[in-house]
Design a protein around this motif. Structure first.
Motif, mmCIF file in Angstrom:
data_model
loop_
_atom_site.group_PDB
_atom_site.id
_atom_site.type_symbol
_atom_site.label_atom_id
_atom_site.label_comp_id
_atom_site.label_asym_id
_atom_site.label_seq_id
_atom_site.Cartn_x
_atom_site.Cartn_y
_atom_site.Cartn_z
ATOM 1 N N ALA A 25 0.835 -1.205 0.000
ATOM 2 C CA ALA A 25 0.000 0.000 0.000
ATOM 3 C C ALA A 25 0.866 1.249 0.000
ATOM 4 O O ALA A 25 0.524 2.253 -0.614
ATOM 5 C CB ALA A 25 -0.927 -0.001 1.211
ATOM 6 N N ILE A 26 1.992 1.210 0.688
ATOM 7 C CA ILE A 26 2.884 2.364 0.746
ATOM 8 C C ILE A 26 3.597 2.558 -0.590
ATOM 9 O O ILE A 26 3.828 3.660 -1.037
ATOM 10 C CB ILE A 26 3.903 2.210 1.893
ATOM 11 N N VAL A 27 3.951 1.457 -1.262
ATOM 12 C CA VAL A 27 4.685 1.519 -2.516
ATOM 13 C C VAL A 27 3.886 2.244 -3.590
ATOM 14 O O VAL A 27 4.451 2.889 -4.452
ATOM 15 C CB VAL A 27 5.086 0.102 -2.974
ATOM 16 N N SER A 28 2.567 2.175 -3.547
ATOM 17 C CA SER A 28 1.754 2.831 -4.574
ATOM 18 C C SER A 28 1.531 4.304 -4.239
ATOM 19 O O SER A 28 0.469 4.846 -4.437
ATOM 20 C CB SER A 28 0.418 2.106 -4.724
ATOM 21 N N ALA A 29 2.571 4.960 -3.717
ATOM 22 C CA ALA A 29 2.489 6.364 -3.336
ATOM 23 C C ALA A 29 3.674 7.123 -3.908
ATOM 24 O O ALA A 29 4.700 6.530 -4.256
ATOM 25 C CB ALA A 29 2.477 6.488 -1.815
ATOM 26 N N ALA A 54 10.871 36.236 -0.818
ATOM 27 C CA ALA A 54 10.459 35.076 -0.029
ATOM 28 C C ALA A 54 11.150 33.823 -0.548
ATOM 29 O O ALA A 54 11.352 33.668 -1.753
ATOM 30 C CB ALA A 54 8.953 34.893 -0.094
ATOM 31 N N VAL A 55 11.506 32.949 0.369
ATOM 32 C CA VAL A 55 12.026 31.621 0.037
ATOM 33 C C VAL A 55 11.020 30.636 0.600
ATOM 34 O O VAL A 55 10.643 30.718 1.771
ATOM 35 C CB VAL A 55 13.421 31.398 0.650
ATOM 36 N N GLN A 56 10.573 29.718 -0.252
ATOM 37 C CA GLN A 56 9.483 28.814 0.115
ATOM 38 C C GLN A 56 9.824 27.385 -0.286
ATOM 39 O O GLN A 56 10.596 27.167 -1.206
ATOM 40 C CB GLN A 56 8.196 29.258 -0.594
ATOM 41 N N GLY A 57 9.203 26.434 0.403
ATOM 42 C CA GLY A 57 9.427 25.044 0.052
ATOM 43 C C GLY A 57 8.381 24.149 0.658
ATOM 44 O O GLY A 57 7.720 24.507 1.634
ATOM 45 N N GLY A 58 8.214 22.975 0.040
ATOM 46 C CA GLY A 58 7.206 22.045 0.535
ATOM 47 C C GLY A 58 7.566 20.601 0.269
ATOM 48 O O GLY A 58 8.449 20.294 -0.519
ATOM 49 N N LEU A 59 6.837 19.730 0.949
ATOM 50 C CA LEU A 59 6.983 18.292 0.804
ATOM 51 C C LEU A 59 5.586 17.693 0.734
ATOM 52 O O LEU A 59 4.739 18.002 1.578
ATOM 53 C CB LEU A 59 7.751 17.716 2.005
ATOM 54 N N ASP A 60 5.331 16.867 -0.288
ATOM 55 C CA ASP A 60 4.005 16.306 -0.522
ATOM 56 C C ASP A 60 4.056 14.785 -0.606
ATOM 57 O O ASP A 60 4.997 14.221 -1.153
ATOM 58 C CB ASP A 60 3.421 16.839 -1.832
ATOM 59 N N TYR A 61 3.024 14.149 -0.074
ATOM 60 C CA TYR A 61 2.825 12.699 -0.143
ATOM 61 C C TYR A 61 1.502 12.474 -0.844
ATOM 62 O O TYR A 61 0.498 13.090 -0.488
ATOM 63 C CB TYR A 61 2.784 12.111 1.268
ATOM 64 N N HIS A 63 -0.955 9.234 -2.305
ATOM 65 C CA HIS A 63 -1.209 7.806 -2.407
ATOM 66 C C HIS A 63 -2.078 7.540 -3.637
ATOM 67 O O HIS A 63 -2.870 8.385 -4.049
ATOM 68 C CB HIS A 63 -1.915 7.305 -1.140
ATOM 69 N N ALA A 64 -1.955 6.356 -4.205
ATOM 70 C CA ALA A 64 -2.733 5.981 -5.389
ATOM 71 C C ALA A 64 -4.239 5.996 -5.124
ATOM 72 O O ALA A 64 -5.042 6.150 -6.041
ATOM 73 C CB ALA A 64 -2.306 4.601 -5.884
ATOM 74 N N SER A 65 -4.645 5.896 -3.874
ATOM 75 C CA SER A 65 -6.066 5.909 -3.521
ATOM 76 C C SER A 65 -6.702 7.287 -3.695
ATOM 77 O O SER A 65 -7.919 7.417 -3.702
ATOM 78 C CB SER A 65 -6.245 5.473 -2.065
ATOM 79 N N GLY A 66 -5.848 8.340 -3.800
ATOM 80 C CA GLY A 66 -6.350 9.703 -3.895
ATOM 81 C C GLY A 66 -6.056 10.525 -2.653
ATOM 82 O O GLY A 66 -6.172 11.746 -2.658
ATOM 83 N N PHE A 67 -5.634 9.872 -1.573
ATOM 84 C CA PHE A 67 -5.279 10.594 -0.357
ATOM 85 C C PHE A 67 -3.961 11.326 -0.568
ATOM 86 O O PHE A 67 -3.043 10.802 -1.188
ATOM 87 C CB PHE A 67 -5.131 9.624 0.818
ATOM 88 N N TYR A 68 -3.865 12.549 -0.047
ATOM 89 C CA TYR A 68 -2.607 13.279 -0.089
ATOM 90 C C TYR A 68 -2.447 14.097 1.190
ATOM 91 O O TYR A 68 -3.419 14.420 1.869
ATOM 92 C CB TYR A 68 -2.516 14.182 -1.323
ATOM 93 N N ALA A 69 -1.208 14.420 1.506
ATOM 94 C CA ALA A 69 -0.892 15.232 2.682
ATOM 95 C C ALA A 69 0.437 15.917 2.429
ATOM 96 O O ALA A 69 1.247 15.444 1.622
ATOM 97 C CB ALA A 69 -0.813 14.363 3.930
ATOM 98 N N GLY A 70 0.642 17.018 3.098
ATOM 99 C CA GLY A 70 1.908 17.704 2.900
ATOM 100 C C GLY A 70 2.101 18.873 3.833
ATOM 101 O O GLY A 70 1.251 19.195 4.665
#
Length: 124
Positions: A25-29, A54-61, A63-70
């Motif tokens: 499940a994690i691999v499909s992300a 401004a200096v800006q940055g982000g990190l996003d996750y 998943h193949a299910s459609g869930f995302y977070a960041g």
């Protein structure tokens, strides 16, 4: 004398076993990141850096299910000692036939602000 139900090594073994079962499940992300520099940070038409760069940055996750977070961050200058913004968000996106959707929640945090100015929003 009380007997421990789990030993430290038993707990680690159970944790590793659970992680291995969840691996497909994690691999499909996807995980991605972004960095930018701009001459001014505008949010809804209002400068957040008092007209400065401004200096800006982000990190996003995602998943193949459609869930995302960041998370995303930027320097800010409101003239009150607040120096940075940290946004945390999570949501779910996808489509039904030809109709696409995206719903989620974003929390705007200003950890070093002298007053409580953090706020959150639902979006869709």
């Amino acid at each position: 004398m009380k007997k421990q139900f789990f030993t430290k090594s038993g707990f680690i073994s159970i944790t590793l076993l659970a992680a291995l079962q969840a691996a497909p499940a994690i691999v499909s992300a996807d995980v991605s990141s972004n960095v930018s520099a701009s001459s001014n940070y505008l949010f809804r038409g209002v400068t957040q850096t008092d007209g400065a760069a401004a200096v800006q940055g982000g990190l996003d996750y995602e998943h193949a299910s459609g869930f995302y977070a960041g998370g995303w961050g930027s320097n800010v200058d409101f003239g009150d000692g607040t120096s940075y913004e940290l946004d945390l968000y999570a949501g779910f996106s996808g489509s039904v036939e030809e109709l696409g959707y995206d719903v989620g929640y974003i929390y705007y945090a200003y950890p070093d602000a002298p007053d409580a100015i953090d706020f959150g929003e639902l979006y869709g």
